[in-house]
Design a protein around this motif. Structure first.
Motif, PDB file in Angstrom:
ATOM      1  N   ASP A   1     -15.660-112.320  -5.480  1.00  0.00           N
ATOM      2  CA  ASP A   1     -16.780-111.883  -6.329  1.00  0.00           C
ATOM      3  C   ASP A   1     -16.392-112.141  -7.764  1.00  0.00           C
ATOM      4  O   ASP A   1     -16.129-111.224  -8.559  1.00  0.00           O
TER       5      ASP A   1
ATOM      6  N   ASP B   1     -17.940-113.251 -10.411  1.00  0.00           N
ATOM      7  CA  ASP B   1     -18.790-112.950 -11.568  1.00  0.00           C
ATOM      8  C   ASP B   1     -18.889-111.473 -11.870  1.00  0.00           C
ATOM      9  O   ASP B   1     -19.518-111.077 -12.859  1.00  0.00           O
ATOM     10  N   PHE B   2     -18.294-110.631 -11.005  1.00  0.00           N
ATOM     11  CA  PHE B   2     -18.480-109.205 -11.192  1.00  0.00           C
ATOM     12  C   PHE B   2     -17.878-108.726 -12.494  1.00  0.00           C
ATOM     13  O   PHE B   2     -18.519-108.023 -13.276  1.00  0.00           O
TER      14      PHE B   2
ATOM     15  N   LYS C   1     -19.934-109.817 -15.472  1.00  0.00           N
ATOM     16  CA  LYS C   1     -21.210-109.119 -15.638  1.00  0.00           C
ATOM     17  C   LYS C   1     -21.011-107.703 -16.142  1.00  0.00           C
ATOM     18  O   LYS C   1     -21.715-107.240 -17.047  1.00  0.00           O
ATOM     19  N   ILE C   2     -20.047-106.978 -15.522  1.00  0.00           N
ATOM     20  CA  ILE C   2     -19.892-105.573 -15.908  1.00  0.00           C
ATOM     21  C   ILE C   2     -19.316-105.440 -17.306  1.00  0.00           C
ATOM     22  O   ILE C   2     -19.628-104.506 -18.050  1.00  0.00           O
TER      23      ILE C   2
ATOM     24  N   CYS D   1     -14.126 -99.400 -10.719  1.00  0.00           N
ATOM     25  CA  CYS D   1     -15.410-100.070 -10.407  1.00  0.00           C
ATOM     26  C   CYS D   1     -15.252-101.026  -9.241  1.00  0.00           C
ATOM     27  O   CYS D   1     -16.155-101.162  -8.386  1.00  0.00           O
TER      28      CYS D   1
ATOM     29  N   ARG E   1     -17.248-100.944  -5.805  1.00  0.00           N
ATOM     30  CA  ARG E   1     -18.060-102.074  -5.358  1.00  0.00           C
ATOM     31  C   ARG E   1     -17.740-102.428  -3.930  1.00  0.00           C
ATOM     32  O   ARG E   1     -18.588-102.923  -3.182  1.00  0.00           O
TER      33      ARG E   1
END
Length: 927
Positions: free
Chosen positions: A856, A858-859, A862-863, A878, A882
């Motif tokens: 993952d 791009d997580f 993004k966050i 986080c 997730r």
């Protein structure tokens, strides 16, 4: 003196009040012919058209339509004479002639205007006489001669008192009041007689009879000219004064007198009167201004108010009971010189030498029939049966309302009566008749009764059918009643015995039964006489050896051949409307040799078949017109007109001149290009053709008077022009447009096919591109599938790694707790320190972080973009959230207690600015 005056009034009343047998009369009102009231002179053309000098101008009548040509100077037209194709007329201060143009319209040419003659002021021309080379015009003061070939007009006579002008056997005469009788010789007047008689008497008519010149005065006195002096031949036998205004010597040798106030009088040369026709007899006016006899022997009367024609040569005469003294005639019989008529008012008789009928006392009421049996007359009456002797009638006691009386074949002293209440026998005892008996067992009204040779009785009832009665030997009662089912029943039906044949007639069917046949059979030939289209009733009458049947437009006179029993039918043309009969009670009786009386609602009509009138007729097309711009336009009668398609309308008028009021004139037509079959026979004298397609047409028409076809069939040819869109110019334009269209279409097709080719190539390219895209998509899907496999594999690795870390940390924590329970030694402390180091190993986190980024990637990006203030510890929490790990599962990974995890979650919620209702885990998973 008073007695003489009374007798004079009585005789006058007798002549004018008595009904007469008169020839058929036609009346034409001014409203019908559309011109003035007064008509001064008449003439006939070669095609039998009638021309009348009328107050308003020249009237033309072709037997169907009237047309008025106004006098050019708008004066009264006084005279008319037809000669060849010219119609000469005289009026106020002018005379001339009319000729038809190619359209059939009369055009006027004035002779006076083209001559050097100056007519007198107010001069009017009252008479015209035509010779082969010249025409003579007569006024009250002059006689002019018009040379037909040169057109020259010359004055022959100048006299202020010219009364009448005549031509007798090639000699011209004129009468001058106060001067005498003159002739014209070598274009100048010569006196014939200047006696006081000719100076004082008014001569009305001059004619030749038996090579002698005869003349008639205005008092109806007839004279012969002997040695230039008048010799009295006869005086009118009428017992009242006549004032004769004009007269004519007819082709049958009689005189027709036109009077000032008494209508017209038919008088023989011996002074005897044939008949008088005035307004009380149906004439529309009593003042007759002129008399004319046409080529068919019809006498025309120009009246002070209208026009009439009398069919003096007709085979028919009409007795009109104008005062209603007779009533409706139901039956009649001629016995010797006495004529009996039975009416709804009683029984009347009239001798041959009498004009009036006389009522026979005691017979008041309805008479149904008069029967002659063995020379004795029986009057079948509503009140019973009367025996008639000359002018007397005596009722047979005991008789009731009777329809008919019949003879029983083998017994002259026995009669059968068909009554309102069945059948009665009468017997003769001595010289008297009496009722013998009523036939028991049959009480039906017996209007139509037939008795056959074996005394079977047939009774026809319109509503119940036909019954066959068999009587006992004593003829007192009915032994058997059979209904003749094959005959059925019918209103207006009738049954009669004719030459040993029982004949039954009703609508559409006539059945016959001979004496040696057992049943009735349908007679196809006679059934044609009662077809629905010609049927009025089935009434059958036997008279003079013939069987008569009454049809819609004629009577059928039927005879049966004695040897082979075949039928022959003669049609006697007299329509139902003209017969004016009581339907269902038609009656006819013989008066003499081929003379018959036909009863009617107003009196009767007599038929004299000895007068065999040959009916020949010719048909003429009178007018052809179309409609354009709101007006009618006339076409030539011999041309072949071309009618514009937009004015596609043609009206054709035609006629067969026939002036006999009892003739039936019918017409048939066809347009060959539309239908080669003739139309039905119709009375219409015009036809409208419209909405025809373009092309050439031939219209044909023919006529029929009674059963005689016209000697010719008239044809009128015409052309309907092509519509504007089908003219040659339009067709040329269409051809040019078609060529242009072909060129355009060819260019379009080239462009179209080129475009289609380009489209096909483009389509192929697109299909290829689509195929490539599909292949690429498939490759991408394969790649994505591979990537998804890799991701799933990495996720599995991540999950395994995570679980391994969790398991490891749990195990290390358990060891740590166990060490805490052991005595503290240097080794245990060293071991505990080593355990803490492994529990907080950065290398484990870095390994996990790398695996998570692969799964993952791009997580974190993004966050961090959404919440840049998050620490690495927050990011670590986080990640675990997730992965949807619980606090209990996260605690070992962070090497803290679950409670501490909850505190971290709470702090993270604050940093992420989430409300209490928002799920922290859901929020992080959805990023």
């Amino acid at each position: 003196m008073k007695t003489i005056y009374f007798l004079l009034l009585l005789s006058l009343f007798y002549i004018n009040g008595a009904a007469q047998e008169l020839p058929p009369l036609n009346n034409y009102e001014p409203s019908q012919y559309g011109a003035g009231n007064q008509n001064w002179m008449l003439s006939e053309s070669e095609n039998n058209y009638i021309y009348i000098a009328n107050n308003k101008g020249l009237l033309e009548y072709n037997g169907a339509q009237w047309r008025l040509y106004k006098t050019p100077n708008e004066s009264i037209m006084r005279s008319v004479k037809v000669a060849g194709d010219r119609i000469y007329t005289g009026c106020y201060m002018d005379f001339g002639y009319w000729q038809k143009d190619d359209r059939g319209v009369l055009k006027y040419t004035s002779i006076i205007e083209s001559s050097v003659i100056d007519v007198e002021e107010d001069e009017q021309f009252w008479n015209i006489i035509v010779n082969e080379d010249y025409v003579l015009f007569q006024s009250l003061s002059h006689i002019y001669s018009y040379d037909i070939s040169s057109g020259k007009v010359s004055l022959l006579v100048s006299n202020d008192n010219i009364n009448k002008f005549f031509k007798v056997n090639g000699t011209y005469y004129y009468h001058s009041l106060g001067e005498g009788l003159f002739t014209i010789s070598n274009q100048r007047p010569l006196p014939i007689s200047q006696s006081d008689f000719f100076k004082e008497e008014t001569v009305i008519l001059l004619f030749e009879h038996e090579s002698k010149v005869h003349f008639l005065t205005e008092n109806a006195d007839l004279y012969r000219l002997e040695n230039k002096e008048p010799v009295l031949v006869a005086q009118s036998d009428l017992n009242f004064d006549l004032t004769v205004y004009n007269a004519l010597f007819l082709s049958d040798g009689s005189l027709m007198l036109g009077t000032i106030s008494n209508g017209v009088v038919s008088m023989n040369l011996d002074g005897s009167t044939n008949y008088v026709i005035n307004q009380s007899d149906g004439l529309i006016n009593n003042t007759c201004l002129t008399i004319f006899e046409d080529s068919k022997k019809n006498v025309w009367l120009g009246l002070d108010n209208g026009i009439s024609s009398v069919n003096v040569d007709s085979a028919y005469s009409i007795y009109h009971d104008r005062d209603g003294e007779l009533g409706t005639v139901y039956t009649s019989y001629k016995s010797g010189n006495i004529l009996y008529v039975g009416t709804n008012q009683g029984l009347f008789y009239k001798n041959d030498d009498s004009l009036d009928f006389t009522f026979i006392d005691g017979t008041q009421g309805q008479v149904w029939s008069i029967t002659s049996i063995n020379g004795q007359l029986y009057c079948n009456h509503h009140s019973g049966i009367f025996i008639v002797e000359n002018d007397r009638a005596e009722r047979i006691p005991g008789t009731i309302g009777t329809w008919q009386t019949h003879r029983i074949s083998d017994d002259s002293n026995l009669l059968l009566a068909g009554t309102y209440n069945g059948l009665y026998f009468l017997t003769k005892k001595g010289d008297n008749w009496e009722v013998r008996n009523k036939i028991k067992g049959f009480n039906i009204s017996s209007k139509d009764v037939v008795v056959d040779k074996v005394k079977n009785i047939y009774v026809n009832h319109e509503y119940k059918g036909v019954f066959k009665l068999s009587l006992n030997d004593s003829l007192t009662s009915v032994q058997r009643i059979d209904t003749v089912e094959v005959l059925g029943k019918g209103i207006g039906s009738d049954m009669i015995m004719f030459k040993d044949n029982i004949i039954y007639a009703r609508r559409d069917s006539v059945y016959t039964k001979s004496y040696n046949e057992k049943t009735f059979t349908l007679n196809e030939e006679l059934s044609q006489l009662v077809r629905k289209d010609v049927y009025t009733s089935g009434t059958l009458v036997i008279s003079n050896g013939y069987l008569w049947l009454f049809n819609k437009d004629h009577l059928s006179k039927i005879s049966i051949e004695d040897i082979d029993g075949t039928y022959s039918v003669e049609k006697v043309f007299l329509s139902k409307e003209l017969r004016n009969e009581k339907v269902g009670y038609e009656n006819l009786t013989v008066l003499g040799s081929n003379e018959y009386l036909i009863g009617s609602s107003y009196g009767y009509t007599t038929l004299n078949q000895n007068k065999k009138t040959v009916t020949t007729n010719e048909l003429y097309i009178n007018e052809v017109k179309s409609f354009k711009d709101g007006e009618f336009i006339l076409f030539g009668l011999t041309d072949i007109p071309t009618i514009p398609y937009k004015d596609n309308f043609l009206q054709i008028h035609y006629s067969s001149p026939s002036y006999n009021s009892l003739n039936t004139v019918l017409y048939q037509y066809r347009v060959l290009e539309l239908n080669e079959s003739w139309s039905e026979w119709v009375e219409n004298t015009s036809i409208e053709l419209k909405n025809l397609s373009y092309g050439d047409y031939n219209f044909e028409v023919r006529s029929r008077i009674n059963e005689t076809l016209s000697t010719n069939t008239e044809t009128y040819s015409f052309t309907i022009a092509r519509p504007y869109y089908l003219t040659n110019t339009a067709i040329a334009i269409y051809i040019l447009l078609l060529i242009a269209l072909i060129i355009l279409l060819n260019g379009f097709y080239i462009w179209y096919f080129k475009r289609q080719k380009e489209r096909a190539l483009l389509k192929q390219q697109k299909e290829l591109e689509l195929r490539n895209l599909t292949n690429e998509k498939n490759l991408i899907e394969l790649r994505n599938a591979k990537l998804r496999g890799d991701i799933e594999h990495r996720n599995k690795e991540l999950a395994i790694s995570t679980m391994a870390m969790i398991k490891k940390n749990e195990t290390l924590n358990e060891l740590k707790e166990e060490l805490n329970n052991l005595p503290k030694t240097v080794e245990s402390k060293s071991l505990k320190k080593m355990l803490d180091k492994n529990l907080n190993s950065k290398q484990d986190w870095l390994t996990f972080e790398e695996a998570f980024n692969n799964a993952d990637k791009d997580f974190f990006k993004k966050i961090k973009e959404l919440h840049p203030s998050l620490t690495s510890g927050d990011l670590r929490l986080c990640v675990y959230l997730r992965l949807n790990l619980s606090s209990k599962e996260i605690a070992p990974l962070l090497n803290i207690s679950p409670r501490s995890v909850e505190i971290k979650r709470y702090r993270l919620r604050k940093k992420l600015d989430l409300s209490r209702e928002d799920s922290l885990t859901s929020y992080i998973v959805e990023i």
